[in-house]
Design a protein around this motif. Structure first.
Motif, mmCIF file in Angstrom:
data_model
loop_
_atom_site.group_PDB
_atom_site.id
_atom_site.type_symbol
_atom_site.label_atom_id
_atom_site.label_comp_id
_atom_site.label_asym_id
_atom_site.label_seq_id
_atom_site.Cartn_x
_atom_site.Cartn_y
_atom_site.Cartn_z
ATOM 1 N N ILE A 1 60.153 -48.975 35.619
ATOM 2 C CA ILE A 1 61.198 -49.992 34.708
ATOM 3 C C ILE A 1 60.175 -50.703 34.379
ATOM 4 O O ILE A 1 58.917 -51.215 34.893
ATOM 5 N N GLN A 2 60.642 -51.946 33.536
ATOM 6 C CA GLN A 2 59.959 -53.019 33.265
ATOM 7 C C GLN A 2 60.102 -54.352 33.862
ATOM 8 O O GLN A 2 61.190 -54.276 34.666
ATOM 9 N N ASN A 3 59.288 -55.006 34.135
ATOM 10 C CA ASN A 3 59.311 -56.287 34.981
ATOM 11 C C ASN A 3 60.536 -57.207 34.657
ATOM 12 O O ASN A 3 61.376 -57.507 35.498
ATOM 13 N N THR A 4 60.773 -57.243 33.453
ATOM 14 C CA THR A 4 62.105 -58.036 32.892
ATOM 15 C C THR A 4 63.449 -57.387 33.091
ATOM 16 O O THR A 4 64.424 -58.181 33.535
ATOM 17 N N ASP A 5 63.271 -55.979 33.033
ATOM 18 C CA ASP A 5 64.348 -55.443 33.520
ATOM 19 C C ASP A 5 65.017 -55.786 35.421
ATOM 20 O O ASP A 5 65.860 -55.967 35.679
ATOM 21 N N TYR A 6 63.968 -55.749 35.954
ATOM 22 C CA TYR A 6 63.899 -55.979 37.380
ATOM 23 C C TYR A 6 64.462 -57.514 37.636
ATOM 24 O O TYR A 6 65.442 -57.743 38.337
ATOM 25 N N ALA A 7 63.935 -58.329 36.777
ATOM 26 C CA ALA A 7 64.158 -59.586 36.956
ATOM 27 C C ALA A 7 65.750 -59.940 36.445
ATOM 28 O O ALA A 7 66.550 -60.687 37.015
ATOM 29 N N LYS A 8 66.067 -59.405 35.375
ATOM 30 C CA LYS A 8 67.417 -59.590 34.849
ATOM 31 C C LYS A 8 68.269 -59.179 36.104
ATOM 32 O O LYS A 8 69.585 -59.797 36.090
ATOM 33 N N GLY B 1 56.528 -44.008 22.098
ATOM 34 C CA GLY B 1 55.335 -43.418 22.375
ATOM 35 C C GLY B 1 54.523 -43.926 23.356
ATOM 36 O O GLY B 1 53.445 -43.630 23.541
ATOM 37 N N THR B 2 54.749 -45.191 23.868
ATOM 38 C CA THR B 2 54.130 -45.982 24.974
ATOM 39 C C THR B 2 54.346 -45.500 26.321
ATOM 40 O O THR B 2 53.780 -45.899 27.317
ATOM 41 N N MET B 3 55.403 -44.503 26.360
ATOM 42 C CA MET B 3 55.504 -44.025 27.729
ATOM 43 C C MET B 3 55.795 -42.455 27.589
ATOM 44 O O MET B 3 56.604 -42.073 26.626
ATOM 45 N N GLU B 4 55.682 -41.656 28.617
ATOM 46 C CA GLU B 4 55.714 -40.344 28.731
ATOM 47 C C GLU B 4 57.025 -40.074 29.356
ATOM 48 O O GLU B 4 57.595 -40.982 30.353
ATOM 49 N N GLU B 5 57.713 -39.255 29.143
ATOM 50 C CA GLU B 5 59.180 -38.829 29.706
ATOM 51 C C GLU B 5 58.980 -38.162 30.908
ATOM 52 O O GLU B 5 58.121 -37.420 31.405
ATOM 53 N N VAL B 6 59.907 -38.652 31.935
ATOM 54 C CA VAL B 6 59.954 -38.264 33.257
ATOM 55 C C VAL B 6 60.447 -36.822 33.503
ATOM 56 O O VAL B 6 61.537 -36.877 32.971
ATOM 57 N N LYS B 7 59.538 -35.948 33.837
ATOM 58 C CA LYS B 7 60.002 -34.631 34.187
ATOM 59 C C LYS B 7 59.337 -34.217 35.358
ATOM 60 O O LYS B 7 58.266 -34.532 35.897
ATOM 61 N N GLU B 8 60.035 -33.089 35.814
ATOM 62 C CA GLU B 8 59.960 -32.269 37.078
ATOM 63 C C GLU B 8 59.182 -30.935 36.575
ATOM 64 O O GLU B 8 59.876 -29.883 36.125
ATOM 65 N N SER C 1 65.186 -50.184 28.150
ATOM 66 C CA SER C 1 63.743 -50.344 27.707
ATOM 67 C C SER C 1 63.167 -49.097 27.952
ATOM 68 O O SER C 1 62.149 -48.822 27.142
ATOM 69 N N TYR C 2 63.387 -48.201 28.743
ATOM 70 C CA TYR C 2 62.663 -46.913 28.953
ATOM 71 C C TYR C 2 62.524 -46.068 27.901
ATOM 72 O O TYR C 2 61.753 -45.659 27.567
ATOM 73 N N TYR C 3 63.947 -46.076 27.226
ATOM 74 C CA TYR C 3 64.007 -45.117 26.168
ATOM 75 C C TYR C 3 63.446 -45.699 24.914
ATOM 76 O O TYR C 3 63.202 -44.836 23.962
ATOM 77 N N GLU C 4 63.554 -46.932 24.783
ATOM 78 C CA GLU C 4 62.740 -47.580 23.669
ATOM 79 C C GLU C 4 61.394 -47.347 23.829
ATOM 80 O O GLU C 4 60.842 -46.914 22.884
ATOM 81 N N GLN C 5 60.470 -47.364 24.796
ATOM 82 C CA GLN C 5 59.265 -47.044 25.021
ATOM 83 C C GLN C 5 58.889 -45.559 24.862
ATOM 84 O O GLN C 5 57.958 -45.264 24.240
ATOM 85 N N LEU C 6 60.027 -44.731 25.101
ATOM 86 C CA LEU C 6 59.880 -43.220 24.593
ATOM 87 C C LEU C 6 59.776 -43.086 23.307
ATOM 88 O O LEU C 6 59.034 -42.273 22.844
#
Length: 459
Positions: A428-435, A242-249, A234-239
């Motif tokens: 992560i998404q709440n549903t990812d946690y739940a599952k 465009g609904t989430m910024e990629e996690v970068k250092e 789901s993280y990559y789907e959001q990327l």
């Protein structure tokens, strides 16, 4: 509300709609809205929309504290990231955590140490350790489960936390005291019987060290992470959307300093304690300390500090929306009489021996269904605890069962504040946690139920 004035089994419908639709669609906010609308259709018929809007206005008006707290948390998270403090702590943690096991046990220990409040626990530990565990290819879902296992569970086991203060107040209002004559004494005497909390804390490192093998979706998540993909799909789907910024250092590693994380978090804990558990005040003080530290170091200008703070505040809008929408659902459940209906159905079963296990399972279900933990305690405790006294059941055991039920709900309810906050902290998404996490709770739930049944029969 009297059980005769409830909507009966129909009162379960909004909760069923939320759970089933969330599992099918893997969405949370939309399902909460639909579930709450279903509740108002039952209640208000053709006037459901206007009444739903009125309820939403009331909830938003009453929830300024939540809006500010979540916003302040977002500001702190963003400042710790952009200053390089989180990255610096990650670099420091990697030096000491030479193996996956050490990294996970360090996360568990840190979760135990931050016991003053479960919000603070979820915020501090997730931001501190997520980059460290990423180095060892730990899935973000397992990280979220590990941290949340030491959230409310640790808070209830240590009698100087926000949860302990609240429950002691419930004992006091019902004139239940311990052997020392105080309500706090009653709470302390309940701690040994908080079986779910103990088991949640104990089982988490056993899963982490693979003493107990992972199973189900969590096992698949860890297998995926072992291949280098620590985030769920789901993280990559959001990327892509465009609904989430990629996690970068983004910080130059030479400028990333652990002290820029450690000092603000220590201030956060101390300020919260000094202000009698006022986590909002503690957060505001922490933001001020961040400004005093980061701007003179030229890690950011005053304008950049303000921009980052605003971005951090707005980044928690989805989290805030989830919690406030769950409150609207809670209002619908309250009007439908969900809690009185369930209590009325189980009350004939409340014999002295069965009372603890039924109290545990009942409160666990109600708190999960309503997404309310302290609220359910406030409703259920005045009914069940006097009943425990009346039938000569062990009131400390029954009180502990009530607390354990709410800890379970805090650990699993994917549309309530605790899971929402840990999901935000681990990205992560709440549903990812739940599952992934909920199946792991089957073990402590089953063992707790067995223990409450045994202890209810023998003490």
């Amino acid at each position: 509300m009297d059980a005769s004035n409830t909507y009966g089994i129909i009162s379960l419908l909004p909760v069923v709609v939320v759970i089933v639709s969330a599992l099918l669609t893997k969405r949370t906010l939309e399902c909460l809205i639909v579930g709450s609308l279903v509740g108002f259709v039952i209640l208000e018929k053709q006037n459901f929309l206007s009444e739903w809007i009125a309820a939403a206005q009331e909830v938003f008006g009453e929830s300024a504290w939540y809006i500010l707290v979540f916003g302040v948390f977002g500001v702190i998270i963003m400042l710790l990231e952009k200053s390089g403090g989180a990255q610096g702590l990650s670099q420091l943690g990697t030096k000491f955590a030479k193996t996956r096991g050490v990294a996970l046990i360090s996360t568990w220990i840190l979760g135990i140490l931050i016991f003053i409040d479960d919000y603070l626990n979820n915020l501090g530990v997730s931001v501190a350790m997520r980059n460290v565990t990423d180095k060892f290819k730990v899935s973000r879902e397992f990280l979220a489960y590990l941290i949340n296992s030491t959230g409310a569970a640790v808070c209830v086991l240590i009698p100087i936390s926000s949860w302990a203060v609240f429950m002691s107040g419930q004992y006091e209002s019902l004139e239940i005291t311990g052997s020392d004559g105080t309500s706090l004494g009653a709470y302390i005497q309940s701690i040994p019987y908080m079986f779910y909390a103990w088991l949640a804390v104990i089982l988490a490192p056993l899963f982490a060290l693979k003493i107990i093998p992972l199973f189900g979706p969590m096992r698949k998540a860890e297998q995926r992470a072992a291949q280098g993909q620590v985030f769920p799909p789901s993280y990559y789907e959001q990327l892509e959307k465009g609904t989430m910024e990629e996690v970068k250092e983004e910080m130059d590693p030479s400028k990333a300093r652990a002290v820029n994380f450690i000092v603000p978090m220590v201030v956060f804990v101390i300020a919260t304690i000094v202000t009698d558990g006022d986590i909002l005040m503690g957060g505001v003080v922490t933001i001020i300390v961040c400004a005093v530290m980061f701007i003179p170091q030229k890690l950011m200008t005053v304008a950049e500090f303000c921009d980052i703070s605003f971005k951090g505040f707005t980044s928690m809008s989805f989290v805030t929306g989830l919690v406030l929408t769950s409150f609207i659902l809670g209002k619908a459940n309250e009007e439908l009489g969900l809690t009185p209906y369930i209590i009325d159905k189980v009350e004939p079963l409340l014999s002295p021996g069965l009372l603890p296990v039924i109290a545990f399972l009942l409160v666990a279900f109600l708190a999960f269904a309503c997404g309310s933990f302290w609220g359910i305690i406030a409703i259920v405790a005045p009914i069940i605890l006097p009943l425990a006294v009346a039938v000569d059941a062990n009131v400390y055991l029954v009180g502990a069962a009530i607390i354990s039920g709410t800890v379970f709900a805090s650990h699993t309810c994917f549309y309530a504040d605790a899971v929402t906050l840990i999901s935000a902290g681990t990205q992560i998404q709440n549903t990812d946690y739940a599952k992934t996490a909920i199946p792991l709770t089957i073990i402590p739930v089953a063992l707790s139920a067995i223990l409450y049944l045994i202890f209810g029969m023998v003490i």
